[in-house]
Design an enzyme around this catalytic site. Structure first.
Site, PDB file in Angstrom:
ATOM      1  N   CYS A 117     -11.115  12.596 -19.865  1.00  0.00           N
ATOM      2  CA  CYS A 117     -10.273  11.445 -20.204  1.00  0.00           C
ATOM      3  C   CYS A 117      -8.790  11.791 -20.171  1.00  0.00           C
ATOM      4  CB  CYS A 117     -10.660  10.894 -21.568  1.00  0.00           C
ATOM      5  SG  CYS A 117     -12.392  10.448 -21.670  1.00  0.00           S
ATOM      6  N   HIS A 257      -4.902   7.649 -25.509  1.00  0.00           N
ATOM      7  CA  HIS A 257      -6.217   7.444 -24.904  1.00  0.00           C
ATOM      8  C   HIS A 257      -7.039   6.565 -25.844  1.00  0.00           C
ATOM      9  CE1 HIS A 257     -10.034   7.887 -23.121  1.00  0.00           C
ATOM     10  NE2 HIS A 257     -10.500   8.769 -23.988  1.00  0.00           N
ATOM     11  N   ASN A 287     -13.948   2.775 -24.190  1.00  0.00           N
ATOM     12  CA  ASN A 287     -13.333   3.977 -23.638  1.00  0.00           C
ATOM     13  C   ASN A 287     -13.540   3.981 -22.126  1.00  0.00           C
ATOM     14  OD1 ASN A 287     -12.719   6.557 -22.782  1.00  0.00           O
ATOM     15  ND2 ASN A 287     -13.733   7.593 -24.493  1.00  0.00           N
TER      16      ASN A 287
HETATM   17  C1  LIG Z   1     -19.333   8.880 -31.837  1.00  0.00           C
HETATM   18  C2  LIG Z   1     -18.658   8.458 -33.136  1.00  0.00           C
HETATM   19  C3  LIG Z   1     -18.173   7.037 -33.001  1.00  0.00           C
HETATM   20  C4  LIG Z   1     -19.656   8.545 -34.272  1.00  0.00           C
HETATM   21  O1  LIG Z   1     -19.021   8.115 -35.462  1.00  0.00           O
HETATM   22  P1  LIG Z   1     -19.241   8.897 -36.835  1.00  0.00           P
HETATM   23  O2  LIG Z   1     -18.607   8.127 -37.901  1.00  0.00           O
HETATM   24  O3  LIG Z   1     -18.753  10.290 -36.575  1.00  0.00           O
HETATM   25  O4  LIG Z   1     -20.778   8.829 -36.979  1.00  0.00           O
HETATM   26  P2  LIG Z   1     -21.742  10.078 -37.188  1.00  0.00           P
HETATM   27  O5  LIG Z   1     -21.733  10.938 -35.978  1.00  0.00           O
HETATM   28  O6  LIG Z   1     -21.378  10.666 -38.516  1.00  0.00           O
HETATM   29  O7  LIG Z   1     -23.122   9.341 -37.280  1.00  0.00           O
HETATM   30  C5  LIG Z   1     -23.456   8.623 -38.396  1.00  0.00           C
HETATM   31  C6  LIG Z   1     -24.822   8.021 -38.183  1.00  0.00           C
HETATM   32  O8  LIG Z   1     -24.688   6.919 -37.263  1.00  0.00           O
HETATM   33  C7  LIG Z   1     -25.687   7.030 -36.283  1.00  0.00           C
HETATM   34  N1  LIG Z   1     -25.256   6.409 -35.057  1.00  0.00           N
HETATM   35  C8  LIG Z   1     -24.680   6.975 -33.974  1.00  0.00           C
HETATM   36  N2  LIG Z   1     -24.427   6.036 -33.041  1.00  0.00           N
HETATM   37  C9  LIG Z   1     -24.827   4.872 -33.564  1.00  0.00           C
HETATM   38  C10 LIG Z   1     -24.835   3.554 -33.089  1.00  0.00           C
HETATM   39  N3  LIG Z   1     -24.344   3.236 -31.878  1.00  0.00           N
HETATM   40  N4  LIG Z   1     -25.302   2.573 -33.883  1.00  0.00           N
HETATM   41  C11 LIG Z   1     -25.783   2.850 -35.092  1.00  0.00           C
HETATM   42  N5  LIG Z   1     -25.831   4.084 -35.597  1.00  0.00           N
HETATM   43  C12 LIG Z   1     -25.356   5.086 -34.844  1.00  0.00           C
HETATM   44  C13 LIG Z   1     -25.929   8.495 -36.129  1.00  0.00           C
HETATM   45  O9  LIG Z   1     -27.210   8.720 -35.582  1.00  0.00           O
HETATM   46  C14 LIG Z   1     -25.841   8.975 -37.554  1.00  0.00           C
HETATM   47  O10 LIG Z   1     -27.062   8.734 -38.178  1.00  0.00           O
HETATM   48  P3  LIG Z   1     -27.704   9.835 -39.166  1.00  0.00           P
HETATM   49  O11 LIG Z   1     -26.684  10.013 -40.250  1.00  0.00           O
HETATM   50  O12 LIG Z   1     -28.963   9.180 -39.605  1.00  0.00           O
HETATM   51  O13 LIG Z   1     -27.883  11.043 -38.322  1.00  0.00           O
HETATM   52  C15 LIG Z   1     -17.448   9.391 -33.442  1.00  0.00           C
HETATM   53  O14 LIG Z   1     -17.923  10.670 -33.792  1.00  0.00           O
HETATM   54  C16 LIG Z   1     -16.496   9.522 -32.305  1.00  0.00           C
HETATM   55  O15 LIG Z   1     -15.815   8.586 -31.951  1.00  0.00           O
HETATM   56  N6  LIG Z   1     -16.383  10.731 -31.732  1.00  0.00           N
HETATM   57  C17 LIG Z   1     -15.516  10.938 -30.614  1.00  0.00           C
HETATM   58  C18 LIG Z   1     -16.224  10.494 -29.360  1.00  0.00           C
HETATM   59  C19 LIG Z   1     -15.300  10.318 -28.199  1.00  0.00           C
HETATM   60  O16 LIG Z   1     -14.175   9.926 -28.341  1.00  0.00           O
HETATM   61  N7  LIG Z   1     -15.814  10.618 -27.013  1.00  0.00           N
HETATM   62  C20 LIG Z   1     -15.107  10.463 -25.809  1.00  0.00           C
HETATM   63  C21 LIG Z   1     -14.104  11.518 -25.661  1.00  0.00           C
HETATM   64  S1  LIG Z   1     -12.989  11.176 -24.387  1.00  0.00           S
END
Ligand SMILES: CC(C)(COP(=O)(O)OP(=O)(O)OC[C@H]1O[C@@H](n2cnc3c(N)ncnc32)[C@H](O)[C@@H]1OP(=O)(O)O)[C@@H](O)C(=O)NCCC(=O)NCCS
Length: 340
Positions: A117, A257, A287
């Protein structure tokens, strides 16, 4: 070559997104998720999805035509085309070559650049170096993605985050003191496994087993990427602003981004920037990887949010793990008088 460096800047910008909108509500029917979870954890409400017949280079061409028109530059005047993408049409050749022939830019060199990205800020930085030395005068830098083809639509951890789209800029000479004031490219390769596509390359060629295991789709450790992103967005921005000899209060607009509203708000807080000075469009596009910054820039420019003389910080992070950014003083069009 001139014996002084020439200032490089953006002469025109354009973007294109597919018409089809995929809402969070529709995603509720596809995976175990909810509109409420996606909105509160990411800020994303909907994203665009390309029709099956449309590829990354098609989106790139559409965005590029708009950028060329905005810049008043003809395709045949281009010296180079840099397509930044992580969802290229095919492994070989470079998608930039398809764009080159479709646009009708026969004398332009063309290559693809993959920096996750962060691709667009990497591409813009490279372009600025050719302009600075006088080696080239008109360079097209594109960020274009059809991410919907490389994500696993059964994996709720990733499929809710990404969307398709393209943005492009024409880079050329601008007046001294304007255009790109500072840039920085960084990588922490040790974190490569936090965001990658295991199969389909020379390390693990695609075969029926890898396809069965869905190893040709994006795999992500969201928590690690989140941790990296919040750290580098702040660090890179502060470094860049200093390198440009500016103070935090001199920044008129932050174009980060567009991955997660919580990452963007964290960066804004650390930089003491009110959200009115931050461009956010991830609620509508999700994204779009290397397309996200030029797409956001185009919207900001076309809506009148960007004014001549504005100091703009663009900062990104992504697979690699990579990060980087650019500080520029907006000077659209003023390069014309600076040409020889
Ligand atoms: C992916 C992201 C949104 C997850 O948010 P978070 O607040 O960190 O959530 P967590 O990873 O703590 O997950 C919490 C729970 O939600 C669940 N979960 C994940 N995706 C989910 C979805 N789409 N819907 C519902 N629940 C979801 C997970 O399984 C987890 O469940 P568990 O606690 O039973 O294991 C966040 O980590 C993020 O934005 N990371 C950066 C990703 C990114 O930018 N990628 C591209 C880079 S260029």
């Amino acid at each position: 070559m001139p014996n002084h460096l020439i200032q490089a800047g953006i002469l025109g910008v354009g973007s294109y997104v597919p018409e089809r909108i995929l809402t969070n509500k529709e995603l509720e029917q596809m995976v175990d998720t909810s509109d409420e979870w996606i909105t509160t954890r990411t800020g994303i409400r909907e994203r665009r999805i390309a029709d099956p017949a449309v590829s990354t280079s098609d989106l790139a061409v559409r965005a590029s035509r708009k950028a060329l028109e905005h810049a008043g530059v003809k395709p045949e005047e281009l010296d180079l085309i840099i397509l930044t993408t992580c969802s290229k049409d095919m492994p070989l050749p470079a998608g930039a070559c398809l764009v080159q022939t479709e646009l009708g830019a026969p004398q332009a060199g063309a290559f693809d650049l993959e920096a996750g990205c962060s691709g667009f800020v990497y591409g813009l930085t490279i372009a600025s170096q050719f302009i600075a030395t006088g080696a080239m005068k008109r360079i097209l830098v594109i960020g274009a993605e059809v991410l919907s083809r490389i994500i696993n639509w059964q994996d709720r951890n990733t499929c809710v985050l990404f969307g398709d789209g393209a943005g492009a800029v024409v880079v050329g000479p601008v007046a001294p003191g304007e255009g790109i004031l500072a840039s920085k490219l960084s990588a922490e390769g040790a974190g490569w496994e936090h965001l990658y596509i295991p199969a389909g390359g020379a390390k693990m060629p695609a075969d029926p087993v890898t396809v069965e295991k869905k190893l040709h789709y994006v795999h992500m450790n969201g928590k690690e990427v989140f941790r990296y992103a919040t750290r580098v967005m702040e660090e890179e921005s502060i470094h860049l602003i200093k390198a440009a000899n500016l103070r935090l209060e001199d920044i008129d607009l932050l174009i980060p981004h567009q991955a997660n509203i919580r990452i963007i708000e964290h960066a804004a807080r650390k930089l003491k920037l009110p959200m009115e000075k931050v461009v956010v469009n991830l609620d509508r596009y999700g994204n779009t990887s290397s397309a996200s910054i030029p797409l956001a820039l185009d919207e900001a420019v076309k809506s009148g949010r960007v004014k001549a003389g504005d100091n703009i910080v663009m900062v990104a992070f992504g697979a690699g793990l990579t990060s980087g950014g650019i500080v520029l003083k907006w000077s659209k069009g003023e390069g014309e008088s600076n040409e020889t």
